[in-house]
Design an enzyme around this catalytic site. Structure first.
Site, PDB file in Angstrom:
ATOM      1  N   HIS A 194      -6.190 -33.696  16.948  1.00 28.93           N
ATOM      2  CA  HIS A 194      -5.014 -34.592  17.309  1.00 28.93           C
ATOM      3  C   HIS A 194      -3.665 -34.059  17.714  1.00 28.93           C
ATOM      4  CE1 HIS A 194      -7.083 -38.010  15.323  1.00 28.93           C
ATOM      5  NE2 HIS A 194      -7.539 -37.083  14.635  1.00 28.93           N
ATOM      6  N   LYS A 229       9.261  -1.373  14.104  1.00 26.82           N
ATOM      7  CA  LYS A 229       9.792  -1.044  12.929  1.00 26.82           C
ATOM      8  C   LYS A 229      11.078   0.020  13.230  1.00 26.82           C
ATOM      9  CE  LYS A 229       6.073  -1.451   9.856  1.00 26.82           C
ATOM     10  NZ  LYS A 229       5.144  -0.848   8.895  1.00 26.82           N
ATOM     11  N   LYS A 235       0.849  -1.112   0.033  1.00 26.58           N
ATOM     12  CA  LYS A 235       0.055  -0.027   0.052  1.00 26.58           C
ATOM     13  C   LYS A 235       0.777   1.306  -0.106  1.00 26.58           C
ATOM     14  CE  LYS A 235      -3.206   2.354   3.194  1.00 26.58           C
ATOM     15  NZ  LYS A 235      -4.291   2.503   4.057  1.00 26.58           N
ATOM     16  N   GLU A 274      10.666  -4.891   4.058  1.00 22.17           N
ATOM     17  CA  GLU A 274      10.516  -6.379   3.485  1.00 22.17           C
ATOM     18  C   GLU A 274      10.347  -6.598   2.106  1.00 22.17           C
ATOM     19  OE1 GLU A 274       9.204  -5.291   6.471  1.00 22.17           O
ATOM     20  OE2 GLU A 274       9.219  -6.678   7.890  1.00 22.17           O
ATOM     21  N   GLY A 285      -4.658  -2.068   5.513  1.00 18.42           N
ATOM     22  CA  GLY A 285      -3.645  -3.289   4.737  1.00 18.42           C
ATOM     23  C   GLY A 285      -4.769  -4.674   5.076  1.00 18.42           C
ATOM     24  N   ARG A 286      -4.954  -4.916   6.392  1.00 19.47           N
ATOM     25  CA  ARG A 286      -5.525  -5.992   6.620  1.00 19.47           C
ATOM     26  C   ARG A 286      -7.018  -6.297   5.943  1.00 19.47           C
ATOM     27  NH1 ARG A 286      -4.497  -2.926  10.671  1.00 19.47           N
ATOM     28  NH2 ARG A 286      -6.156  -2.058  12.228  1.00 19.47           N
ATOM     29  N   GLU A 303      -4.705  -7.044  15.025  1.00 21.45           N
ATOM     30  CA  GLU A 303      -4.339  -5.855  14.915  1.00 21.45           C
ATOM     31  C   GLU A 303      -5.213  -4.805  14.870  1.00 21.45           C
ATOM     32  OE1 GLU A 303      -0.687  -5.109  12.103  1.00 21.45           O
ATOM     33  OE2 GLU A 303      -2.328  -4.918  10.734  1.00 21.45           O
TER      34      GLU A 303
HETATM   35  C1  G6Q Z   1      -2.349  -3.847   8.123  1.00 17.86           C
HETATM   36  C2  G6Q Z   1      -0.977  -3.459   8.466  1.00 17.86           C
HETATM   37  C3  G6Q Z   1      -0.084  -4.138   7.967  1.00 17.86           C
HETATM   38  C4  G6Q Z   1       0.495  -3.723   6.410  1.00 17.86           C
HETATM   39  C5  G6Q Z   1       1.897  -4.301   6.158  1.00 17.86           C
HETATM   40  C6  G6Q Z   1       2.233  -4.110   4.801  1.00 17.86           C
HETATM   41  O1  G6Q Z   1      -3.589  -3.616   8.342  1.00 17.86           O
HETATM   42  O2  G6Q Z   1      -1.005  -2.156   7.882  1.00 17.86           O
HETATM   43  O3  G6Q Z   1       0.124  -5.474   8.162  1.00 17.86           O
HETATM   44  O4  G6Q Z   1      -0.569  -4.484   5.684  1.00 17.86           O
HETATM   45  O5  G6Q Z   1       2.691  -3.451   7.092  1.00 17.86           O
HETATM   46  O6  G6Q Z   1       1.980  -2.680   4.532  1.00 17.86           O
HETATM   47  P1  G6Q Z   1       2.180  -2.213   3.013  1.00 17.86           P
HETATM   48  O7  G6Q Z   1       1.306  -2.713   2.033  1.00 17.86           O
HETATM   49  O8  G6Q Z   1       2.364  -0.478   3.212  1.00 17.86           O
HETATM   50  O9  G6Q Z   1       3.524  -2.851   2.343  1.00 17.86           O
END
Ligand code: G6Q
Length: 539
Positions: free
Chosen positions: A388, A503, A213, A219, A270-271, A357
């Site tokens: 199990h 972070k 986003k 990463e 994001g989530r 989250e």
């Molecule tokens: C979700 C969080 C988090 C995010 C990641 C990736 O709600 O904000 O999990 O999705 O940190 O972020 P980017 O999509 O910006 O790389």
């Protein structure tokens, strides 16, 4: 896009609701499921609600009519119906009053709001219009890929919300995977994640989608560069293989570097982004655009269903209330989500992020520290596998873990075998039902090791079959369950400040490594980081 919440919303407080006090009293003697004659067929039929593709069976929770009525009162006092309408209409709900905060609308519902009865608010309509334009752009893109037949593999790079939901949904629809299509995921900063995903891949036939986003996540950018190296070393042009999904204007929004750039907006967390291009590009590549479209339709149908003002027909709201009852009033610290569906084997990981989250918060929407328990520790695995494994603890451990089961009448692939007079699907469902009943009623025995205390609460979300439509409805069910809980607790379910500190510190420690790489012995900038790095020197 911003509007300000009205005054009425701002004065609500979980601790002052009349229903909160009633529920505290009721919680001293919750319904006893172990008493002979208490868990009856009538009770199972009574505590059942249905909407879209699902039924919610909750007779095996520690509730009775008095509890449910108080929970519905709680929902009314918290004005959840009003808040859900406002959320879906684009009001700014991602905000902490009086402090700097994200200050945004929460409009993931707009990413699928172009079917029946779309939202009439101008903000939501504009958002859905933009989202639909991306969906149609995606359709053209996928049609072209299908015609050209160049790409057989997709590598999806992303993390957190840009990985968990899409990946869980990819596995959930495996039976629909198109011929000659495969997806690999790269998420972790661990170089082994990338190296193993790239093993044996035919780069000429590989499309890469970089999903971020913000377009700034460490990463994802590191992995993008890592994968690009494979292409350049193979004398292939990354700009002919890489596409992106990000915010307009992000570093990933650059058509000179990418084959295509798809967009999302700051009104999608994001989530909550699986139904946007974040999930859309990969799911359409793997299963075809029509499957993604059906998935969106299912999510939209449940979005509309949760606007039902009758709380007794609102599955997400009932599940939210049962969760609050178990967490805040009965003080059970955790929650296990157990899908009796192998297709959903990765699903709990997604709901874990979505829930923890969103509702793992310690302040309310005014910045006050809350004095009650909010979101639970959420975990789980598919059944029957989990029986199990950790079900020993669930049945006889010293901590009570409420469960949310998900199950389906029919299998996805409709291939089955009769063994000892029943199908595997029937045996699967028998196990699911047996767990619900056994956990509720328990068992007495002269041998203490064979005693099951019972009163271990659970409920079941039961569907007919896990189709793309049902999967969309299931996702929306959980998204709104979590939102309703946030509305009632009056916390902000849509930000994630809790992931920031790590972070910041990681970046400082990366600075220590960089200094070491440049042979500056110690950076002096972060002595704690240097001390930990020195521990590596002893190997
Ligand atoms: C979700 C969080 C988090 C995010 C990641 C990736 O709600 O904000 O999990 O999705 O940190 O972020 P980017 O999509 O910006 O790389």
């Amino acid at each position: 896009m911003a509007t300000t919440p009205d005054k009425k919303t701002q004065v609500l407080d979980f601790t002052t609701y009349k229903a909160t006090h009633k529920l505290k009293v009721l919680a001293a003697r919750p319904f006893d499921l172990t008493t002979e004659g208490n868990l009856t067929p009538e009770r199972i039929n009574r505590y059942c609600a249905s909407a879209v593709d699902f039924k919610l069976l909750y007779g095996t929770e520690r509730i009775d009519d008095a509890t449910m009525n108080a929970l519905f009162e709680l929902a009314e006092e918290a004005q959840v119906h009003d808040k859900m309408q406002k959320m879906q209409a684009g009001e700014v709900l991602n905000v902490i009053q009086g402090y700097p905060s994200e200050n945004r609308s929460v409009l993931h519902t707009a990413t699928r709001d172009f079917f029946e009865q779309p939202q009439t608010s101008e903000i939501a309509r504009a958002a859905a219009h933009d989202a639909k334009a991306e969906v149609l752009k995606l359709k053209d893109f996928i049609d072209k890929l299908d015609r050209d037949g160049t790409f057989t593999d997709l590598i999806m790079i992303g993390i957190g919300g840009s990985d968990l939901g899409p990946r869980a949904h990819y596995f959930a629809l495996q039976h629909l995977l198109k011929k000659n299509r495969n997806v690999r995921f790269i998420c972790n900063l661990d170089p082994d994640d990338t190296a193993s995903a790239m093993l044996g891949i035919d780069l000429k036939k590989a499309l890469v989608v970089v999903v971020s986003k913000t377009g700034t996540t460490l990463e994802t950018l590191s992995n993008e560069m890592f994968v690009k190296r494979y292409f350049t070393e193979a004398k292939l042009k990354p700009e002919e293989h890489f596409v992106t999904v990000s915010l307009k204007g992000s570093p990933l929004d650059d058509r000179s570097k990418y084959l295509e750039c798809f967009y999302m907006w700051d009104w999608i967390g994001g989530r909550y982004s699986t139904t946007s291009m974040v999930g859309g590009v990969m799911l359409s590549f793997a299963f075809g655009f029509n499957v993604f479209w059906e998935f969106l339709r299912g999510a939209n149908a449940m979005d509309k269903a949760v606007l039902n003002p009758d709380p007794k027909q609102n599955l997400s709201l009932i599940a939210a209330l049962l969760g609050i009852w178990n967490r805040t009033f009965l003080h059970y610290p955790s929650l296990a989500i157990i899908p009796y569906s192998q297709a959903l084997w990765r699903y709990t990981a997604h709901i874990q992020q979505l829930d923890m989250e969103s509702n793992g918060k310690h302040i309310d929407k005014h910045g006050n520290v809350v004095t009650f328990d909010t979101g639970p520790i959420l975990w789980g695995e598919a059944g029957t596998n989990s029986q199990h494994s950790f079900f020993q603890m669930i049945h006889q451990g010293t901590t009570v873990v409420p469960l949310e089961f998900v199950g389906f009448k029919e299998s996805q692939m409709q291939k089955d075998n009769v063994y000892n007079g029943t199908t595997s699907q029937q045996k699967l469902l028998s196990n699911l039902f047996a767990q619900m009943l056994g956990l509720a009623t328990g068992q007495t025995n002269e041998n203490p090791n064979k005693v099951f205390e019972g009163n271990r609460p659970s409920h079941l979300l039961l569907g007919k079959q896990l189709t793309p439509h049902a999967l969309g409805a299931l996702l929306s069910f959980f998204e709104h369950k979590i939102a309703f809980q946030g509305f009632i607790w009056n916390i902000n379910s849509f930000d994630q400040e809790g992931v920031q500190l790590g972070k910041v510190l990681a970046n400082k420690i990366i600075g220590c490594f960089a200094a070491q790489n440049e042979q500056l012995k110690e950076t002096q900038l972060y002595p704690l980081g240097d001390a930990l790095l020195r521990q590596l020197d002893t190997f």
